[in-house]
Design a protein around this motif. Structure first.
Motif, PDB file in Angstrom:
ATOM      1  N   UNK A 107       1.658  11.091 -12.409  1.00 51.64           N
ATOM      2  CA  UNK A 107       1.258  10.583 -13.717  1.00 51.64           C
ATOM      3  C   UNK A 107       2.279   9.620 -14.299  1.00 51.64           C
ATOM      4  N   UNK A 108       3.481   9.554 -13.709  1.00 52.86           N
ATOM      5  CA  UNK A 108       4.526   8.637 -14.176  1.00 52.86           C
ATOM      6  C   UNK A 108       4.501   7.305 -13.437  1.00 52.86           C
ATOM      7  N   UNK A 109       3.756   7.227 -12.331  1.00 51.51           N
ATOM      8  CA  UNK A 109       3.891   6.093 -11.417  1.00 51.51           C
ATOM      9  C   UNK A 109       2.568   5.380 -11.199  1.00 51.51           C
ATOM     10  N   UNK A 110       2.633   4.048 -11.124  1.00 54.39           N
ATOM     11  CA  UNK A 110       1.473   3.261 -10.730  1.00 54.39           C
ATOM     12  C   UNK A 110       1.264   3.363  -9.218  1.00 54.39           C
ATOM     13  N   UNK A 111       0.018   3.289  -8.800  1.00 53.58           N
ATOM     14  CA  UNK A 111      -0.326   3.190  -7.381  1.00 53.58           C
ATOM     15  C   UNK A 111      -0.887   1.794  -7.138  1.00 53.58           C
ATOM     16  N   UNK A 112      -0.145   0.988  -6.371  1.00 57.94           N
ATOM     17  CA  UNK A 112      -0.532  -0.398  -6.133  1.00 57.94           C
ATOM     18  C   UNK A 112      -0.925  -0.562  -4.671  1.00 57.94           C
ATOM     19  N   UNK A 113      -2.117  -1.037  -4.387  1.00 59.90           N
ATOM     20  CA  UNK A 113      -2.528  -1.202  -2.989  1.00 59.90           C
ATOM     21  C   UNK A 113      -1.693  -2.263  -2.285  1.00 59.90           C
ATOM     22  N   UNK A 114      -1.375  -2.012  -1.021  1.00 61.59           N
ATOM     23  CA  UNK A 114      -0.696  -2.997  -0.200  1.00 61.59           C
ATOM     24  C   UNK A 114      -1.574  -4.228  -0.016  1.00 61.59           C
ATOM     25  N   UNK A 115      -0.939  -5.372   0.258  1.00 64.91           N
ATOM     26  CA  UNK A 115      -1.694  -6.578   0.572  1.00 64.91           C
ATOM     27  C   UNK A 115      -2.541  -6.360   1.823  1.00 64.91           C
ATOM     28  N   UNK A 143      -2.135  -6.704  -8.681  1.00 67.67           N
ATOM     29  CA  UNK A 143      -2.793  -6.655  -7.377  1.00 67.67           C
ATOM     30  C   UNK A 143      -2.375  -7.883  -6.586  1.00 67.67           C
ATOM     31  N   UNK A 144      -2.137  -7.701  -5.295  1.00 63.99           N
ATOM     32  CA  UNK A 144      -1.884  -8.826  -4.398  1.00 63.99           C
ATOM     33  C   UNK A 144      -3.155  -9.030  -3.576  1.00 63.99           C
ATOM     34  N   UNK A 145      -3.815 -10.157  -3.787  1.00 61.32           N
ATOM     35  CA  UNK A 145      -5.074 -10.415  -3.094  1.00 61.32           C
ATOM     36  C   UNK A 145      -4.820 -10.760  -1.631  1.00 61.32           C
ATOM     37  N   UNK A 146      -5.867 -10.646  -0.841  1.00 64.23           N
ATOM     38  CA  UNK A 146      -5.764 -10.868   0.592  1.00 64.23           C
ATOM     39  C   UNK A 146      -5.228 -12.258   0.898  1.00 64.23           C
ATOM     40  N   UNK A 147      -4.345 -12.328   1.884  1.00 66.47           N
ATOM     41  CA  UNK A 147      -3.680 -13.569   2.265  1.00 66.47           C
ATOM     42  C   UNK A 147      -4.658 -14.674   2.651  1.00 66.47           C
ATOM     43  N   UNK A 148      -5.813 -14.315   3.197  1.00 68.79           N
ATOM     44  CA  UNK A 148      -6.735 -15.347   3.665  1.00 68.79           C
ATOM     45  C   UNK A 148      -7.411 -16.109   2.526  1.00 68.79           C
ATOM     46  N   UNK A 149      -7.372 -15.571   1.301  1.00 72.84           N
ATOM     47  CA  UNK A 149      -7.888 -16.326   0.164  1.00 72.84           C
ATOM     48  C   UNK A 149      -7.022 -17.538  -0.152  1.00 72.84           C
ATOM     49  N   UNK A 202       6.380   2.202  -9.976  1.00 76.86           N
ATOM     50  CA  UNK A 202       5.347   2.794  -9.148  1.00 76.86           C
ATOM     51  C   UNK A 202       5.645   2.616  -7.679  1.00 76.86           C
ATOM     52  N   UNK A 203       4.622   2.853  -6.880  1.00 75.50           N
ATOM     53  CA  UNK A 203       4.731   2.724  -5.437  1.00 75.50           C
ATOM     54  C   UNK A 203       3.614   1.831  -4.912  1.00 75.50           C
ATOM     55  N   UNK A 204       3.890   1.209  -3.779  1.00 74.88           N
ATOM     56  CA  UNK A 204       2.909   0.378  -3.088  1.00 74.88           C
ATOM     57  C   UNK A 204       2.455   1.163  -1.869  1.00 74.88           C
ATOM     58  N   UNK A 205       1.161   1.475  -1.799  1.00 73.87           N
ATOM     59  CA  UNK A 205       0.670   2.391  -0.769  1.00 73.87           C
ATOM     60  C   UNK A 205      -0.270   1.686   0.199  1.00 73.87           C
ATOM     61  N   UNK A 206      -0.349   2.246   1.414  1.00 71.19           N
ATOM     62  CA  UNK A 206      -1.251   1.702   2.413  1.00 71.19           C
ATOM     63  C   UNK A 206      -2.205   2.726   2.985  1.00 71.19           C
ATOM     64  N   UNK A 207      -1.973   3.999   2.706  1.00 69.24           N
ATOM     65  CA  UNK A 207      -2.761   5.090   3.279  1.00 69.24           C
ATOM     66  C   UNK A 207      -3.357   5.909   2.132  1.00 69.24           C
ATOM     67  N   UNK A 222       9.281  -1.563  -7.423  1.00 70.43           N
ATOM     68  CA  UNK A 222       8.265  -0.740  -6.776  1.00 70.43           C
ATOM     69  C   UNK A 222       8.752  -0.328  -5.391  1.00 70.43           C
ATOM     70  N   UNK A 223       8.679   0.965  -5.102  1.00 72.89           N
ATOM     71  CA  UNK A 223       9.078   1.455  -3.793  1.00 72.89           C
ATOM     72  C   UNK A 223       7.902   1.338  -2.826  1.00 72.89           C
ATOM     73  N   UNK A 224       8.214   1.006  -1.584  1.00 74.16           N
ATOM     74  CA  UNK A 224       7.192   0.812  -0.563  1.00 74.16           C
ATOM     75  C   UNK A 224       6.873   2.133   0.133  1.00 74.16           C
ATOM     76  N   UNK A 225       5.620   2.510   0.043  1.00 77.11           N
ATOM     77  CA  UNK A 225       5.090   3.676   0.747  1.00 77.11           C
ATOM     78  C   UNK A 225       3.824   3.203   1.469  1.00 77.11           C
ATOM     79  N   UNK A 226       3.954   2.031   2.113  1.00 79.98           N
ATOM     80  CA  UNK A 226       2.775   1.287   2.545  1.00 79.98           C
ATOM     81  C   UNK A 226       2.496   1.358   4.040  1.00 79.98           C
ATOM     82  N   UNK A 227       2.941   2.430   4.682  1.00 76.83           N
ATOM     83  CA  UNK A 227       2.570   2.643   6.076  1.00 76.83           C
ATOM     84  C   UNK A 227       1.041   2.687   6.192  1.00 76.83           C
TER      85      UNK A 227
END
Length: 351
Positions: A123-131, A159-165, A102-107, A65-70
């Motif tokens: 349509x070819x790529x998953x969108x995965x939310x950043x932690x 999905x990567x759940x919030x670190x505080x959990x 897919x990509x890991x996005x933050x915005x 997964x490529x990072x696009x998580x700015x």
């Protein structure tokens, strides 16, 4: 033992190391080191796309997964067709030549703009939310998935759940249970070794500062700010904060196995020696030495602070995993810090 999602950098020794340990990998994440695809870390080095692609292709069927998580982008980029075309071209190259999932996005604004501009690619790529999306409840997860459904991107497979959990099993358990029932096909991960302050009050602003630097909107003063006014100052003034941080020790990974499918490691800017040390520690479920040597954010202080991992009690995770986070009324971490945390007395330099 849980499998690991780890940073990828195209260093030959590190690539060979990952290839030898590919059975322990669930996925890798990586930066393209490209202004057209901004990620959430300072750019400490650059690598050519072809070296990245060649390295990724040595990892067999491991998901990548490529990072696009700015955290944010210059708002003009949402409307800049030339920029969006450049970003889409980079992603198309990675999909065609490296088989990224897919990509890991933050915005979310940028995700929508990119999807609108290049719907066939999306349509070819998953969108995965950043932690950093702080997915700490079913409601937050469902809201994020609804947003992704309104884009052309594919839904996330993990999905990567919030670190505080990590330190709140009273919330982790029902959150995971609800997600298992409603989203049975999505894998659930936790991040183990970031080492930020618990419920860090500085993190949203810190992430925004990094994004502004990467967008060339300001000079990089992030280290100086944290040393003078933020987390570094807090850690050194309150050594127990190192233990309050919601990290997962290698020795405690099995405790999380009933809840999650994988563990994410971070630290892609800290060099391949760090990455191999951290990978080995978590793959083996044990680390004897300075705990900061395998932590990302807190690891910047490893030359100034020594946390004796072997002095942390075996029942540590059972105590802090159900912590109420009311540190002023609890002395548990303070008591451990007295024997486990050693301040080396070295001045933190200006950067």
């Amino acid at each position: 033992m849980l499998k690991l999602d780890v940073p990828f950098v195209p260093d030959e020794e590190y690539v060979d190391f990952l290839a030898r340990n590919v059975e322990r990998l669930t996925s890798v994440h990586f930066s393209l080191y490209d202004p057209a695809l901004c990620d959430a870390r300072q750019r400490m080095e650059t690598h050519k796309p072809q070296s990245i692609i060649a390295g990724l292709n040595k990892l067999g069927s491991t998901q990548r997964f490529v990072l696009l998580n700015s955290r944010l982008h210059d708002p003009q980029r949402y409307f800049d067709a030339k920029h969006l075309t450049q970003a889409a071209d980079r992603l198309t190259m990675l999909a065609d030549e490296a088989g990224i999932q897919g990509l890991i996005f933050g915005d979310p604004y940028y995700l929508q703009a990119l999807g609108d501009h290049a719907p066939q690619l999306a349509a070819r790529l998953e969108a995965i939310p950043t932690v950093n999306a702080q997915l700490d409840s079913p409601g937050r997860v469902y809201a994020m998935l609804e947003m992704i459904r309104d884009t052309p991107f594919c839904p996330p497979s993990k999905l990567v759940l919030d670190r505080n959990l990590n330190r709140d099993f009273e919330r982790l358990e029902p959150t995971v249970d609800a997600l298992r029932r409603s989203l049975p096909d999505i894998k659930i991960h936790l991040i183990a070794n970031e080492g930020c302050l618990h419920h860090c009050p500085y993190k949203p602003t810190h992430n925004a500062h990094i994004a502004m630097v990467n967008q060339k909107l300001c000079d990089d003063r992030t280290f100086d700010i944290n040393r003078e006014y933020g987390c570094i100052r807090r850690f050194l003034q309150h050594p127990e904060s190192f233990l309050v941080s919601p990290f997962i020790r290698p020795e405690d990974m099995d405790h999380y196995a009933p809840y999650v499918d994988g563990i994410k490691l971070c630290g892609r800017n800290k060099g391949t020696k760090f990455l191999m040390t951290a990978f080995s520690a978590y793959a083996n479920g044990q680390y004897d030495g300075n705990l900061l040597d395998i932590m990302d954010a807190m690891g910047d202080l490893s030359g100034h602070v020594h946390i004796h991992n072997e002095r942390i009690p075996a029942d540590f995770v059972h105590r802090v995993g159900r912590c109420q986070s009311n540190c002023s009324q609890c002395q548990y971490c303070n008591d451990i810090a007295e024997s486990a945390v050693e301040l080396l007395g070295v001045q933190i330099p200006e950067m």
